[in-house]
Design a protein around this motif. Structure first.
Motif, PDB file in Angstrom:
ATOM      1  N   CYS A  18     -13.052 -36.997 -24.879  1.00 52.12           N
ATOM      2  CA  CYS A  18     -12.402 -36.677 -26.150  1.00 52.12           C
ATOM      3  C   CYS A  18     -13.149 -35.497 -26.777  1.00 52.12           C
ATOM      4  O   CYS A  18     -14.148 -35.037 -26.232  1.00 52.12           O
ATOM      5  CB  CYS A  18     -12.415 -37.886 -27.096  1.00 52.12           C
ATOM      6  SG  CYS A  18     -14.065 -38.410 -27.584  1.00 52.12           S
ATOM      7  N   CYS A  30     -16.535 -40.386 -33.890  1.00 52.54           N
ATOM      8  CA  CYS A  30     -15.700 -41.130 -32.957  1.00 52.54           C
ATOM      9  C   CYS A  30     -14.228 -41.005 -33.349  1.00 52.54           C
ATOM     10  O   CYS A  30     -13.899 -40.618 -34.472  1.00 52.54           O
ATOM     11  CB  CYS A  30     -16.138 -42.584 -32.867  1.00 52.54           C
ATOM     12  SG  CYS A  30     -16.634 -43.302 -34.421  1.00 52.54           S
ATOM     13  N   CYS A  31     -13.369 -41.300 -32.371  1.00 45.02           N
ATOM     14  CA  CYS A  31     -11.932 -41.120 -32.538  1.00 45.02           C
ATOM     15  C   CYS A  31     -11.226 -42.227 -31.756  1.00 45.02           C
ATOM     16  O   CYS A  31     -11.882 -43.035 -31.095  1.00 45.02           O
ATOM     17  CB  CYS A  31     -11.532 -39.740 -32.007  1.00 45.02           C
ATOM     18  SG  CYS A  31     -11.597 -39.633 -30.214  1.00 45.02           S
ATOM     19  N   CYS A  89     -12.620 -42.618 -28.000  1.00 46.09           N
ATOM     20  CA  CYS A  89     -13.932 -43.204 -27.721  1.00 46.09           C
ATOM     21  C   CYS A  89     -14.150 -44.512 -28.476  1.00 46.09           C
ATOM     22  O   CYS A  89     -15.146 -45.189 -28.283  1.00 46.09           O
ATOM     23  CB  CYS A  89     -15.055 -42.201 -27.955  1.00 46.09           C
ATOM     24  SG  CYS A  89     -15.101 -41.476 -29.591  1.00 46.09           S
TER      25      CYS A  89
HETATM   26 ZN    ZN Z   1     -13.867 -39.493 -29.602  1.00 44.23          ZN
END
Ligand code: ZN
Ligand code: ADP
Ligand code: MG
Length: 480
Positions: A24, A38-39, A42
């Motif tokens: 990502c 984070c997204c 992940c």
């Molecule tokens: Zn991420």
């Protein structure tokens, strides 16, 4: 127990130096406010899709080449399934049967003996999040997913294992770290966990062929603890076997406080991970051109640099080894030598006083307030007689404390060597008249070590700035 032979296999994990994570666009950097990098990908949100990080793949190709591996032209990614709160997807994307690099080696040297350590595989996977547990009694734990999905490379040594002692295990790690930092794929910071290592240890009675049951040691975060951990584990296992007991196959933690390993969990079998190809990722095709391109850009590696330091600068094998320990150390050395031309001087100052100051401040060479050019200037000032070697020690300390350049400090502190014979003579005369007994003894017994006392007095009176050769000459002249 010398009748038992240690057998060690190393599994090392290196977090790769990339701007973004493995699958990502989140930032890849140590630390940060928890759960800010984070997204959905992940964090393992359903339906989020991974996209491969080309740079990470290239770093693994580079490493595999530096470790003399063969590159698999068609590598692939697999899911390793297990349940743990630091793994939001419930699986880790890794490489199972077709890793990027296979069948390599690196050379180490222990007690003057060279040894080749064979490497079975180099593969690419993703890191997990981090758990923070509350103190005992508080039923609360925290998860930080900033590390989740950070590109992670695993390097595993070959079976049957070549490493046969704790010293060799340590040397393997030292060499591996040097290579990884030279090729700039990992920062090698064991204390921050960007380079982690899990030795697999077993022992067997010398002269027998069968390998014993192994244990795997976790949480080792320095060279020293790797060495200690392996030593401890060998002794523990030998003790068990000696008493007719069995070694259990398990994962053991390392307690820094107790300097001992302790049982963590019984080792899971491979089949429990239910490996299968990740259907969200295309197979990885690595072309000849790509490999050749990466190979062409490989920098000089530690062994080559060490050999060159011996021939080009006339350093001893010992000095050359120390100064090529990290890429930063070796570049510092070369930069300073280029600026002053005296390799021996630079090497002595770097390995002596500068290392002492760096260690005292807990700094690495690249954080040194004394820049290579400053060290070079300081050496030039010793060579041209502007300052004495003794003053140079204080000068280095002052440069280290202030980050200022040497000429400015010499000027403001008035540290130039006094070579004016008239000025020195008047001090010599004073010291001689203040020490009649010693002077008389020297006159009777000839120039014994008593003269050293007089020289010392003159140096003291000039705060070490008088040219010692001139002081000696003038004392001789005066006493005669
Ligand atoms: Zn991420
Ligand atoms: P695991 O699946 O348990 O992690 P691997 O087969 O991947 O084990 O091996 C991990 C490392 O341990 C390798 O470097 C391997 O050479 C080494 N190894 C395997 N068997 C032994 C043993 N009996 N003693 C010491 N090291 C071993
Ligand atoms: Mg293992």
């Amino acid at each position: 127990m010398p009748e038992y032979e240690p057998i060690v296999g190393m599994e090392c994990h290196a977090e790769l130096l990339t701007d973004s994570k493995m699958f990502c666009g989140c930032r890849n950097a140590f630390g940060g406010e928890p759960n800010t990098r984070c997204c959905p990908v992940c964090m393992g949100m359903p339906g989020a899709l991974p996209v491969m990080n080309r740079k990470a793949v290239e770093h693994v190709i580079r490493t595999a080449l530096a470790l003399n591996c063969t590159i698999n032209p068609h590598a692939k990614f697999d899911r390793k399934n297990y349940f743990y709160p630091d793994l939001p997807k419930g699986y880790q994307i890794s490489q199972y049967d077709v890793p990027i690099g296979v069948g390599g080696w690196l050379d180490i040297e222990v007690n003057g003996f060279a040894k080749r350590i064979h490497i079975r595989r180099v593969h690419l996977e993703e890191d997990t999040g981090k758990l923070f547990h509350s103190p005992a009694g508080v039923r609360e734990s925290f998860v930080d997913l900033n590390r989740s999905g950070v590109p992670l490379m695993e390097i595993v040594t070959e079976f049957p294992p070549d490493i046969r002692s704790a010293d060799e295990a340590r040397e393997y790690l030292v060499k591996l770290r040097a290579i990884l930092t030279y090729i700039e794929v990992c920062d090698g910071k064991m204390e921050e966990g960007s380079l982690r290592c899990e030795p697999n240890v077993s022992v067997r009675f010398r002269g027998t062929d069968a390998f014993g049951t192994k244990t795997e040691i976790k949480n080792l975060n320095s060279f020293r603890s790797v060495q200690r951990g392996v030593e401890f584990e060998c002794a523990r296992q030998a003790e068990l076997l000696e008493h007719g007991e069995r070694v259990l196959q398990e994962t053991r933690g390392w307690s820094e406080a107790k300097q001992a390993t302790f049982s963590q969990r019984s080792k899971e079998e491979e089949q429990e991970y239910r490996y299968f190809p990740d259907p969200d990722l295309v197979p990885l095709h690595i072309s000849e051109e790509w490999i050749d391109g990466v190979r062409a850009e490989l920098p000089e590696l530690p062994d080559a640099r060490r050999a060159r330091f011996e021939t080009e600068y006339g350093l001893s094998p010992y000095d050359a080894a120390l100064l090529t320990d990290t890429r930063d150390l070796s570049s510092y050395f070369e930069e300073a030598v280029k600026a002053c031309g005296d390799a021996k001087f630079v090497s002595n100052w770097m390995m002596g006083d500068l290392t002492r100051l760096l260690n005292g401040a807990g700094k690495a060479i690249e954080q040194s307030p004394v820049k290579p050019a400053y060290l070079a200037t300081m050496i030039n000032r010793i060579v041209d007689g502007t300052i004495s070697g003794k003053i140079a020690k204080s000068l280095l300390e002052e440069m280290f404390a202030t980050g200022e350049q040497p000429d400015a400090i010499i000027e403001t502190r008035g540290w130039k060597t006094i070579r004016d014979s008239g000025a020195i003579m008047s001090i010599v005369e004073r010291v001689i008249s203040e020490n009649p007994t010693i002077v008389a003894e020297i006159r009777e017994q000839g120039f014994t070590q008593k003269k050293g006392f007089l020289v010392g007095q003159v140096m003291k009176a000039t705060q070490g700035k008088a040219d010692p050769r001139e002081v000696n000459r003038l004392i001789d002249e005066k006493i005669k």
